[in-house]
Write an enzyme that holds these catalytic residues in place. Structure first.
Site, PDB file in Angstrom:
ATOM      1  N   ASP A 195       0.867   3.945   1.741  1.00  0.00           N
ATOM      2  CA  ASP A 195       1.393   4.523   2.990  1.00  0.00           C
ATOM      3  C   ASP A 195       2.675   3.815   3.450  1.00  0.00           C
ATOM      4  O   ASP A 195       3.292   4.211   4.433  1.00  0.00           O
ATOM      5  CB  ASP A 195       0.323   4.530   4.099  1.00  0.00           C
ATOM      6  CG  ASP A 195      -0.233   3.167   4.428  1.00  0.00           C
ATOM      7  OD1 ASP A 195      -0.088   2.235   3.615  1.00  0.00           O
ATOM      8  OD2 ASP A 195      -0.813   3.014   5.523  1.00  0.00           O
ATOM      9  N   HIS A 222      -4.027  -7.760   7.058  1.00  0.00           N
ATOM     10  CA  HIS A 222      -4.383  -6.461   6.481  1.00  0.00           C
ATOM     11  C   HIS A 222      -4.217  -6.485   4.957  1.00  0.00           C
ATOM     12  O   HIS A 222      -4.988  -5.881   4.219  1.00  0.00           O
ATOM     13  CB  HIS A 222      -3.496  -5.384   7.101  1.00  0.00           C
ATOM     14  CG  HIS A 222      -3.594  -4.053   6.444  1.00  0.00           C
ATOM     15  ND1 HIS A 222      -4.647  -3.195   6.655  1.00  0.00           N
ATOM     16  CD2 HIS A 222      -2.766  -3.426   5.564  1.00  0.00           C
ATOM     17  CE1 HIS A 222      -4.458  -2.102   5.933  1.00  0.00           C
ATOM     18  NE2 HIS A 222      -3.337  -2.212   5.254  1.00  0.00           N
ATOM     19  N   HIS A 225       0.824  -1.218   0.000  1.00  0.00           N
ATOM     20  CA  HIS A 225       0.000   0.000   0.000  1.00  0.00           C
ATOM     21  C   HIS A 225       0.859   1.269   0.000  1.00  0.00           C
ATOM     22  O   HIS A 225       2.003   1.262   0.456  1.00  0.00           O
ATOM     23  CB  HIS A 225      -0.937   0.023   1.215  1.00  0.00           C
ATOM     24  CG  HIS A 225      -2.078  -0.943   1.100  1.00  0.00           C
ATOM     25  ND1 HIS A 225      -2.825  -1.333   2.192  1.00  0.00           N
ATOM     26  CD2 HIS A 225      -2.594  -1.600   0.035  1.00  0.00           C
ATOM     27  CE1 HIS A 225      -3.767  -2.195   1.795  1.00  0.00           C
ATOM     28  NE2 HIS A 225      -3.640  -2.362   0.493  1.00  0.00           N
ATOM     29  N   ASN A 228      -9.025  -0.308   7.012  1.00  0.00           N
ATOM     30  CA  ASN A 228      -9.152  -0.602   5.589  1.00  0.00           C
ATOM     31  C   ASN A 228      -8.998  -2.105   5.317  1.00  0.00           C
ATOM     32  O   ASN A 228      -7.918  -2.655   5.448  1.00  0.00           O
ATOM     33  CB  ASN A 228      -8.082   0.201   4.827  1.00  0.00           C
ATOM     34  CG  ASN A 228      -8.049  -0.127   3.340  1.00  0.00           C
ATOM     35  OD1 ASN A 228      -8.936  -0.812   2.816  1.00  0.00           O
ATOM     36  ND2 ASN A 228      -7.020   0.351   2.663  1.00  0.00           N
TER      37      ASN A 228
HETATM   38 ZN   LIG Z   1      -1.827   1.530   6.367  1.00  0.00          ZN
END
Ligand SMILES: [Zn+2]
Length: 241
Positions: A100, A159, A98, A190
């Site tokens: 981030d 995740h 991801h 998320n």
């Molecule tokens: Zn994150």
């Protein structure tokens, strides 16, 4: 003087209409010893969300875990580290694909920093148009840089399909990335790439591997409470029901 007064007024005005203090773009907090957490902010579903990364200052240079989420902070983070410790960042590992985590990989590679992800992360980054690292690790790996050793560990999907954690066994520091939620979080966040079925098993694998962590850094939010791991497990069990 007049300019300062005008700017102060504008800032005051802005913060009052936003209902909050104008936040800093980059926050660096000492965790313990030579370990530091850096936080940048980005908007997600209409609000500004903080994202945590970590760095450790070794005798041979600085090792960074994940990149800033805010793309304007890639260079300011390097500058802050240089000013504060008089050392360069030499290595950067992103803990899943991801933005981030991986956002700054290309930038840092261009700066001569050795960037790493797992091959699994690289496959997903390629598919999803994310920035990719220069070097790949195919399996769990022990890195030794200066006086510090740490291992990367893939505990299973949670995740994201590729989330890894970083474990400093001697210092008992668990850098969890987005797999681990902060103790203040009320949900798993998320879940667009999550494996809800495996999440709890994956967290149990982390608990088995990382015994009695003294510090746990989640991907977002507060890291002062090590109950974050148990709390994440409880939420992962709940989400399956
Ligand atoms: Zn994150």
């Amino acid at each position: 003087m007049k300019t300062i007064a005008t700017i102060s007024f504008l800032l005051f005005y802005l913060s009052s209409i936003l209902g909050q203090q104008p936040h800093v773009s980059l926050k660096i907090t000492r965790l313990t010893g030579e370990f530091y957490v850096f936080t940048t902010y980005n908007s997600y579903q209409g609000s500004m969300i903080p994202a945590n990364g970590m760095y450790v200052v070794t005798d041979n240079g600085v090792v960074m875990f994940d990149t800033p989420w805010d793309t304007t902070q890639f260079q300011p983070l390097l500058d802050s580290i240089k000013n504060r410790h008089d050392k360069n960042v030499i290595l950067c590992i992103a803990t899943h694909f991801h933005e981030d985590r991986t956002g700054g990989l290309k930038y840092y590679t261009q700066k001569g920093i050795k960037t790493y992800t797992t091959t699994k992360t690289d496959e997903l980054s390629k598919k999803r148009g994310m920035k990719r690292a220069e070097f790949l690790i195919a399996k769990d790996t022990v890195f030794t840089v200066g006086q510090y050793s740490f291992q990367t560990y893939f505990p299973g999907p949670g995740h994201a399909p590729d989330n890894i954690i970083i474990w400093f066994e001697k210092e008992k520091i668990l850098y969890g990335g987005c797999l681990i939620k902060s103790a203040n979080d009320s949900d798993l966040g998320n879940l667009s790439d999550a494996n809800v079925k495996q999440y709890a098993t994956t967290i149990r694998n982390v608990q088995a591997k990382c015994k009695s962590p003294r510090y746990i850094i989640p991907g977002h939010g507060n890291w002062t409470n090590t109950n974050s791991l148990d709390h994440t497990l409880q939420m992962a069990q709940q989400v399956n029901k």
